[in-house]
Design a protein around this motif. Structure first.
Motif, PDB file in Angstrom:
ATOM      1  N   ASP A 298       2.622  23.643  26.897  1.00  0.00           N
ATOM      2  CA  ASP A 298       2.093  22.237  26.518  1.00  0.00           C
ATOM      3  C   ASP A 298       1.738  22.136  25.644  1.00  0.00           C
ATOM      4  O   ASP A 298       1.802  23.051  24.278  1.00  0.00           O
ATOM      5  CB  ASP A 298       1.056  22.882  27.749  1.00  0.00           C
ATOM      6  N   TYR A 299       1.878  20.798  25.433  1.00  0.00           N
ATOM      7  CA  TYR A 299       1.756  20.281  23.538  1.00  0.00           C
ATOM      8  C   TYR A 299       0.664  19.423  23.554  1.00  0.00           C
ATOM      9  O   TYR A 299       0.538  18.062  24.622  1.00  0.00           O
ATOM     10  CB  TYR A 299       3.321  19.624  23.200  1.00  0.00           C
ATOM     11  N   TYR A 300      -0.164  19.086  23.497  1.00  0.00           N
ATOM     12  CA  TYR A 300      -1.326  17.974  22.936  1.00  0.00           C
ATOM     13  C   TYR A 300      -1.114  17.884  21.233  1.00  0.00           C
ATOM     14  O   TYR A 300      -1.097  18.260  20.482  1.00  0.00           O
ATOM     15  CB  TYR A 300      -2.744  19.507  23.136  1.00  0.00           C
ATOM     16  N   CYS A 301      -1.393  16.547  21.181  1.00  0.00           N
ATOM     17  CA  CYS A 301      -1.858  15.639  20.506  1.00  0.00           C
ATOM     18  C   CYS A 301      -3.738  16.235  20.183  1.00  0.00           C
ATOM     19  O   CYS A 301      -4.208  15.575  20.973  1.00  0.00           O
ATOM     20  CB  CYS A 301      -1.477  14.356  20.360  1.00  0.00           C
ATOM     21  N   GLN A 302      -3.512  15.505  18.010  1.00  0.00           N
ATOM     22  CA  GLN A 302      -5.029  15.559  18.634  1.00  0.00           C
ATOM     23  C   GLN A 302      -5.705  14.959  17.522  1.00  0.00           C
ATOM     24  O   GLN A 302      -4.872  14.772  16.662  1.00  0.00           O
ATOM     25  CB  GLN A 302      -6.057  16.672  18.425  1.00  0.00           C
TER      26      GLN A 302
ATOM     27  N   GLY B 113      -4.090  14.425  27.057  1.00  0.00           N
ATOM     28  CA  GLY B 113      -4.219  15.368  28.209  1.00  0.00           C
ATOM     29  C   GLY B 113      -2.579  16.084  28.478  1.00  0.00           C
ATOM     30  O   GLY B 113      -3.385  17.054  29.302  1.00  0.00           O
ATOM     31  N   GLY B 114      -2.135  16.372  26.872  1.00  0.00           N
ATOM     32  CA  GLY B 114      -1.026  17.590  27.656  1.00  0.00           C
ATOM     33  C   GLY B 114      -0.058  16.999  27.728  1.00  0.00           C
ATOM     34  O   GLY B 114      -0.031  16.219  28.656  1.00  0.00           O
ATOM     35  N   THR B 115       0.951  17.411  27.192  1.00  0.00           N
ATOM     36  CA  THR B 115       2.927  17.323  27.953  1.00  0.00           C
ATOM     37  C   THR B 115       2.991  18.604  28.354  1.00  0.00           C
ATOM     38  O   THR B 115       3.634  19.177  27.693  1.00  0.00           O
ATOM     39  CB  THR B 115       3.866  16.272  27.147  1.00  0.00           C
ATOM     40  N   LYS B 116       3.217  18.990  29.643  1.00  0.00           N
ATOM     41  CA  LYS B 116       4.481  19.901  29.643  1.00  0.00           C
ATOM     42  C   LYS B 116       5.839  19.710  29.686  1.00  0.00           C
ATOM     43  O   LYS B 116       6.243  18.968  30.086  1.00  0.00           O
ATOM     44  CB  LYS B 116       4.018  20.156  30.833  1.00  0.00           C
ATOM     45  N   LEU B 117       6.326  20.835  28.757  1.00  0.00           N
ATOM     46  CA  LEU B 117       7.986  20.303  28.656  1.00  0.00           C
ATOM     47  C   LEU B 117       8.706  21.092  29.265  1.00  0.00           C
ATOM     48  O   LEU B 117       8.073  22.630  29.235  1.00  0.00           O
ATOM     49  CB  LEU B 117       7.955  20.760  26.385  1.00  0.00           C
ATOM     50  N   THR B 118       9.131  21.313  29.672  1.00  0.00           N
ATOM     51  CA  THR B 118      10.314  22.018  30.593  1.00  0.00           C
ATOM     52  C   THR B 118      12.101  21.934  30.173  1.00  0.00           C
ATOM     53  O   THR B 118      12.321  20.435  29.753  1.00  0.00           O
ATOM     54  CB  THR B 118      10.729  21.124  31.760  1.00  0.00           C
ATOM     55  N   VAL B 119      12.295  22.904  29.444  1.00  0.00           N
ATOM     56  CA  VAL B 119      13.645  23.717  29.283  1.00  0.00           C
ATOM     57  C   VAL B 119      14.611  23.431  30.079  1.00  0.00           C
ATOM     58  O   VAL B 119      14.543  24.721  30.665  1.00  0.00           O
ATOM     59  CB  VAL B 119      14.209  24.168  27.727  1.00  0.00           C
TER      60      VAL B 119
ATOM     61  N   VAL C  30       7.433  16.077  30.512  1.00  0.00           N
ATOM     62  CA  VAL C  30       9.296  15.842  29.565  1.00  0.00           C
ATOM     63  C   VAL C  30      10.081  17.094  29.519  1.00  0.00           C
ATOM     64  O   VAL C  30       9.514  18.339  30.242  1.00  0.00           O
ATOM     65  CB  VAL C  30       8.905  15.840  28.558  1.00  0.00           C
ATOM     66  N   SER C  31      11.514  16.502  30.041  1.00  0.00           N
ATOM     67  CA  SER C  31      12.692  17.737  30.941  1.00  0.00           C
ATOM     68  C   SER C  31      13.336  17.427  29.513  1.00  0.00           C
ATOM     69  O   SER C  31      13.485  16.556  28.617  1.00  0.00           O
ATOM     70  CB  SER C  31      12.821  17.557  31.929  1.00  0.00           C
ATOM     71  N   VAL C  32      14.646  18.723  28.897  1.00  0.00           N
ATOM     72  CA  VAL C  32      14.784  18.310  27.671  1.00  0.00           C
ATOM     73  C   VAL C  32      15.925  19.490  28.360  1.00  0.00           C
ATOM     74  O   VAL C  32      15.876  20.793  28.695  1.00  0.00           O
ATOM     75  CB  VAL C  32      14.651  18.656  26.529  1.00  0.00           C
ATOM     76  N   ALA C  33      17.364  19.560  28.234  1.00  0.00           N
ATOM     77  CA  ALA C  33      17.980  20.017  28.116  1.00  0.00           C
ATOM     78  C   ALA C  33      18.222  21.172  27.272  1.00  0.00           C
ATOM     79  O   ALA C  33      17.725  20.644  26.062  1.00  0.00           O
ATOM     80  CB  ALA C  33      19.740  19.122  28.362  1.00  0.00           C
ATOM     81  N   LEU C  34      18.077  22.626  27.410  1.00  0.00           N
ATOM     82  CA  LEU C  34      19.120  23.179  26.023  1.00  0.00           C
ATOM     83  C   LEU C  34      19.564  22.402  25.057  1.00  0.00           C
ATOM     84  O   LEU C  34      20.859  22.415  25.366  1.00  0.00           O
ATOM     85  CB  LEU C  34      19.643  25.618  27.148  1.00  0.00           C
ATOM     86  N   GLY C  35      18.874  23.218  24.102  1.00  0.00           N
ATOM     87  CA  GLY C  35      20.193  22.579  22.710  1.00  0.00           C
ATOM     88  C   GLY C  35      19.839  21.477  22.258  1.00  0.00           C
ATOM     89  O   GLY C  35      20.130  20.985  20.823  1.00  0.00           O
ATOM     90  N   GLN C  36      19.387  20.864  23.659  1.00  0.00           N
ATOM     91  CA  GLN C  36      19.745  18.882  23.174  1.00  0.00           C
ATOM     92  C   GLN C  36      18.153  18.692  22.855  1.00  0.00           C
ATOM     93  O   GLN C  36      16.784  19.968  22.083  1.00  0.00           O
ATOM     94  CB  GLN C  36      19.795  18.050  24.829  1.00  0.00           C
ATOM     95  N   THR C  37      17.589  17.427  22.147  1.00  0.00           N
ATOM     96  CA  THR C  37      16.111  16.681  21.667  1.00  0.00           C
ATOM     97  C   THR C  37      15.563  16.906  22.392  1.00  0.00           C
ATOM     98  O   THR C  37      15.117  15.985  23.258  1.00  0.00           O
ATOM     99  CB  THR C  37      16.797  16.124  20.949  1.00  0.00           C
ATOM    100  N   ALA C  38      13.807  17.005  22.573  1.00  0.00           N
ATOM    101  CA  ALA C  38      12.674  16.977  22.624  1.00  0.00           C
ATOM    102  C   ALA C  38      11.989  15.431  22.056  1.00  0.00           C
ATOM    103  O   ALA C  38      11.542  16.340  20.296  1.00  0.00           O
ATOM    104  CB  ALA C  38      11.929  17.458  23.631  1.00  0.00           C
TER     105      ALA C  38
END
Lengths: 117, 108
Positions: B84-88, B101-107, B10-18
């Motif tokens: 990386d963000y993981y749910c459980q 499986g995890g999501t890589k967040l890019t800002v 997932v990508s998000v702009a700086l200051g925005q909502t992810a």
């Protein structure tokens, strides 16, 4: 606050047994409604839960690993341990210990175990 | 066995909502926990029991869960949120812990 620290060999030969210990400081392993757990992460991959247990002996295992894994607690040393038999290269991973109560928190720093001859 | 599905990135702009999602059959009936993992570090619990933040986790982190999707929301995204963000969840039918499986967040 509670801190966890993994220890054990960093290199294990194929078909042998992997043994790790998690030392708990800052709190008693036998107090509170906590489960004590092992989780691993192969290089570049996601998290895989291995097992956890309550200090009194109740244990839960990942069904895919259950036949090779044993988790145990030593309350006198405030430690818990993991044994995994018949390891292969697929068991190469960073192994974490963690406390569980509605989520895993805190975690140890992790220890890399490589399975190789 | 129970499975959790997360987008790889997932990508998000700086200051925005992810928003990072975690899909599972009737996951809305389960407690969901979320972890943040930065490179070379152990995971950190950021949300427990679906909506609760541990002490020290900024209020910018929130979560919801309904139907077949749980969502972690990060408001006012910062460069330091890249991870990386993981749910459980706990699957009571198999008495097993399940991780997504995890999501890589890019800002950006």
């Amino acid at each position: 606050q509670v801190q966890l620290q993994e220890s054990g060999p960093g290199l294990v030969k194929p078909s042998q047994t992997l043994s790790l210990t998690c030392s708990v400081s800052g709190g008693s392993i036998s107090s509170g409604d906590y489960y004590w757990s092992w989780i691993r992460q192969p290089p570049g991959k996601g998290l895989e839960w291995i097992a956890y247990m309550y200090y009194s002996g109740t244990t839960y295992y990942n069904p895919s690993l259950k036949s090779r894994v044993t988790i145990s607690v030593d309350t006198s040393k405030n430690q818990f341990s993991l044994k995994m038999t018949s390891v292969t290269a697929a068991d190469t991973a960073v192994y974490y210990c963690a406390r569980a109560q509605g989520g895993f928190d805190p975690w140890g720093q992790g220890t890399l175990v490589t399975v190789s001859s | 066995s129970y499975e959790l599905t997360q987008s790889l990135s997932v990508s998000v702009a700086l200051g925005q909502t992810a928003r990072i999602t975690c899909g599972g059959n009737n996951i809305g009936n389960k407690n969901v926990h979320w972890y943040q993992q930065k490179p070379g570090q152990a995971p950190v619990l950021v949300i427990y029991r679906t909506t609760n933040r541990p002490s020290g986790i900024p209020e910018r982190f929130s979560a919801s869960n309904s139907g077949n999707t749980a969502t972690l929301t990060i408001s006012r995204a910062q460069a330091g949120d890249e991870a990386d963000y993981y749910c459980q969840v706990w699957d009571s039918s198999t008495t097993a812990v399940v991780f997504g499986g995890g999501t890589k967040l890019t800002v950006l």
